[in-house]
Design an enzyme around this catalytic site. Structure first.
Site, PDB file in Angstrom:
ATOM      1  N   LYS A  58     -75.690  81.377  37.704  1.00 53.35           N
ATOM      2  CA  LYS A  58     -76.364  80.083  37.514  1.00 53.35           C
ATOM      3  C   LYS A  58     -75.305  78.988  37.417  1.00 53.35           C
ATOM      4  O   LYS A  58     -74.299  79.145  36.730  1.00 53.35           O
ATOM      5  CB  LYS A  58     -77.240  80.095  36.253  1.00 53.35           C
ATOM      6  CG  LYS A  58     -77.924  78.742  35.997  1.00 53.35           C
ATOM      7  CD  LYS A  58     -79.089  78.854  35.038  1.00 53.35           C
ATOM      8  CE  LYS A  58     -78.711  78.934  33.575  1.00 53.35           C
ATOM      9  NZ  LYS A  58     -77.896  77.805  33.066  1.00 53.35           N
ATOM     10  N   ASP A  73     -74.281  80.441  29.031  1.00 50.79           N
ATOM     11  CA  ASP A  73     -73.062  79.997  28.346  1.00 50.79           C
ATOM     12  C   ASP A  73     -73.397  79.388  26.982  1.00 50.79           C
ATOM     13  O   ASP A  73     -72.502  79.040  26.206  1.00 50.79           O
ATOM     14  CB  ASP A  73     -72.222  79.045  29.210  1.00 50.79           C
ATOM     15  CG  ASP A  73     -72.970  77.785  29.612  1.00 50.79           C
ATOM     16  OD1 ASP A  73     -74.156  77.650  29.270  1.00 50.79           O
ATOM     17  OD2 ASP A  73     -72.354  76.934  30.291  1.00 50.79           O
ATOM     18  N   SER A  74     -74.691  79.322  26.652  1.00 51.80           N
ATOM     19  CA  SER A  74     -75.093  78.948  25.289  1.00 51.80           C
ATOM     20  C   SER A  74     -74.497  79.933  24.284  1.00 51.80           C
ATOM     21  O   SER A  74     -74.460  79.658  23.083  1.00 51.80           O
ATOM     22  CB  SER A  74     -76.626  78.921  25.162  1.00 51.80           C
ATOM     23  OG  SER A  74     -77.179  80.133  25.630  1.00 51.80           O
ATOM     24  N   ASP A 132     -74.330  82.874  33.762  1.00 52.08           N
ATOM     25  CA  ASP A 132     -73.913  81.477  33.906  1.00 52.08           C
ATOM     26  C   ASP A 132     -72.457  81.404  34.357  1.00 52.08           C
ATOM     27  O   ASP A 132     -71.601  82.097  33.782  1.00 52.08           O
ATOM     28  CB  ASP A 132     -73.993  80.762  32.540  1.00 52.08           C
ATOM     29  CG  ASP A 132     -75.253  79.933  32.394  1.00 52.08           C
ATOM     30  OD1 ASP A 132     -75.982  79.747  33.382  1.00 52.08           O
ATOM     31  OD2 ASP A 132     -75.508  79.471  31.264  1.00 52.08           O
ATOM     32  N   GLU A 171     -84.430  71.881  32.666  1.00 49.49           N
ATOM     33  CA  GLU A 171     -84.237  71.785  31.215  1.00 49.49           C
ATOM     34  C   GLU A 171     -84.496  70.355  30.718  1.00 49.49           C
ATOM     35  O   GLU A 171     -84.087  69.372  31.358  1.00 49.49           O
ATOM     36  CB  GLU A 171     -82.808  72.210  30.819  1.00 49.49           C
ATOM     37  CG  GLU A 171     -82.586  72.070  29.301  1.00 49.49           C
ATOM     38  CD  GLU A 171     -81.406  72.836  28.735  1.00 49.49           C
ATOM     39  OE1 GLU A 171     -80.719  73.558  29.475  1.00 49.49           O
ATOM     40  OE2 GLU A 171     -81.181  72.706  27.508  1.00 49.49           O
ATOM     41  N   GLU A 193     -74.886  74.567  37.023  1.00 47.64           N
ATOM     42  CA  GLU A 193     -75.570  73.321  36.668  1.00 47.64           C
ATOM     43  C   GLU A 193     -75.261  72.237  37.701  1.00 47.64           C
ATOM     44  O   GLU A 193     -74.106  72.048  38.082  1.00 47.64           O
ATOM     45  CB  GLU A 193     -75.137  72.863  35.273  1.00 47.64           C
ATOM     46  CG  GLU A 193     -75.596  73.823  34.188  1.00 47.64           C
ATOM     47  CD  GLU A 193     -75.254  73.344  32.776  1.00 47.64           C
ATOM     48  OE1 GLU A 193     -74.876  72.177  32.595  1.00 47.64           O
ATOM     49  OE2 GLU A 193     -75.368  74.171  31.852  1.00 47.64           O
TER      50      GLU A 193
HETATM   51  O1  KIV Z   1     -76.902  78.722  28.602  1.00 48.82           O
HETATM   52  C1  KIV Z   1     -78.107  78.971  28.516  1.00 48.82           C
HETATM   53  O2  KIV Z   1     -78.556  79.767  27.690  1.00 48.82           O
HETATM   54  C2  KIV Z   1     -79.005  78.300  29.442  1.00 48.82           C
HETATM   55  C3  KIV Z   1     -80.468  78.388  29.189  1.00 48.82           C
HETATM   56  C4  KIV Z   1     -80.835  77.811  27.909  1.00 48.82           C
HETATM   57  C5  KIV Z   1     -81.259  77.875  30.331  1.00 48.82           C
HETATM   58  O3  KIV Z   1     -78.556  77.690  30.362  1.00 48.82           O
END
Ligand code: KIV
Length: 273
Positions: free
Chosen positions: A112, A43-44, A82, A181, A114
């Site tokens: 993924k 989600d970055s 994510d 992280e 968090e």
């Molecule tokens: O959102 C993302 O790209 C991430 C990674 C940096 C681990 O969670």
């Protein structure tokens, strides 16, 4: 070659380092596919592609569309998506619904989430119903508001228990791996020794079982990157050079040339005479 599975990833633990990079779009995913074990549609992308201040505004629909394009462009790597902020916190049932949508719509290998002990029940519920989960603990970007910024974890030993408990909870819940992280090296080492599922580090030292970076950061395509990023290439310079050349060629009438130009079919030219 067939796609790497979460089992292939787990089989590498302790034997070979696991490699992971982010990918949000087909052209980048295609370039990375042969080289890394995991492609993370993180989600970055909200910050890297959309210029959001943080990852919180990212929606499930955005994640799904980007993951679809990454899957279409690749054949080897294990693609993980994510689950964005707001799609799994409310209840384990909602989390499962959104995780299933991710799998069914995109064909990704897992999602993924968090969080640690707080989402243990959710992770258990999802994995028991067939959706592989990668955990993410330590610095959790989706907690940026509550944390008051992006803060490195575990620099004081009294903090360690929380993060070790988080990692153990995720393993117990059935997560197949966990991203660590922004944490001090000794904590990352302790977690990696404590749990049997692979740890994938970002700003968490070489003591992890694998590493992940945001691809645009390591290619020098983002403006600010944290201390833990190594810029393996600076693509800003060649891109700028190419763009300047293009603009100059267009202005001087040097582009397009004949080889880039279509002419009439010979018969049509004749008919029109
Ligand atoms: O959102 C993302 O790209 C991430 C990674 C940096 C681990 O969670």
């Amino acid at each position: 070659m067939s796609r790497k599975t979460i089992h292939d990833i787990q089989a590498k633990t302790g034997k070979e380092k696991i490699t992971c990079l982010t990918a949000y779009t087909a052209p980048i995913a295609r370039l990375l596919d042969q080289h890394v074990d995991i492609l993370l549609v993180g989600d970055s992308l909200g910050m890297v592609l959309y210029e959001y201040e943080n990852t919180l505004p990212v929606t499930l629909d955005q994640m799904i569309e980007h993951t679809k394009s990454v899957i279409k462009a690749t054949s080897d790597s294990c693609v993980i998506m994510d689950l964005p902020f707001g799609t799994y916190e409310e209840s384990k049932q909602l989390a499962l619904k959104n995780a299933l949508t991710a799998i069914k719509d995109t064909n990704c290998a897992g999602v993924k989430l968090e969080g640690g002990t707080l989402i243990e029940e959710t992770v258990k519920y999802i994995t028991e119903r067939g959706v592989p989960v990668m955990g993410h603990i330590g610095l959790q970007p989706q907690s940026v508001i509550i944390d008051g910024g992006y803060k490195i974890k575990g620099r004081d030993k009294f903090e360690w228990k929380k993060y070790i408990d988080d990692a153990v909870a995720l393993e117990r819940a059935g997560a197949f791996s966990v991203v660590l992280e922004g944490m001090a090296e000794p904590l990352a080492e302790e977690i990696t020794k404590t749990i049997n599922i692979p740890t994938i580090g970002i700003g968490a030292s070489a003591k992890c079982d694998g590493q992940v970076l945001v691809t645009e950061d390591m290619l020098g395509l983002t403006n600010i990157s944290p201390k833990f990023v190594k810029e393996y290439a600076n693509l800003r310079a060649p891109i700028e050079k190419a763009v300047k050349q293009y603009v100059s060629d267009v202005k001087l009438g040097k582009f397009p040339e004949q080889q880039h130009t279509y002419q009439m079919k010979p018969s049509i030219v004749k008919d029109n005479k």
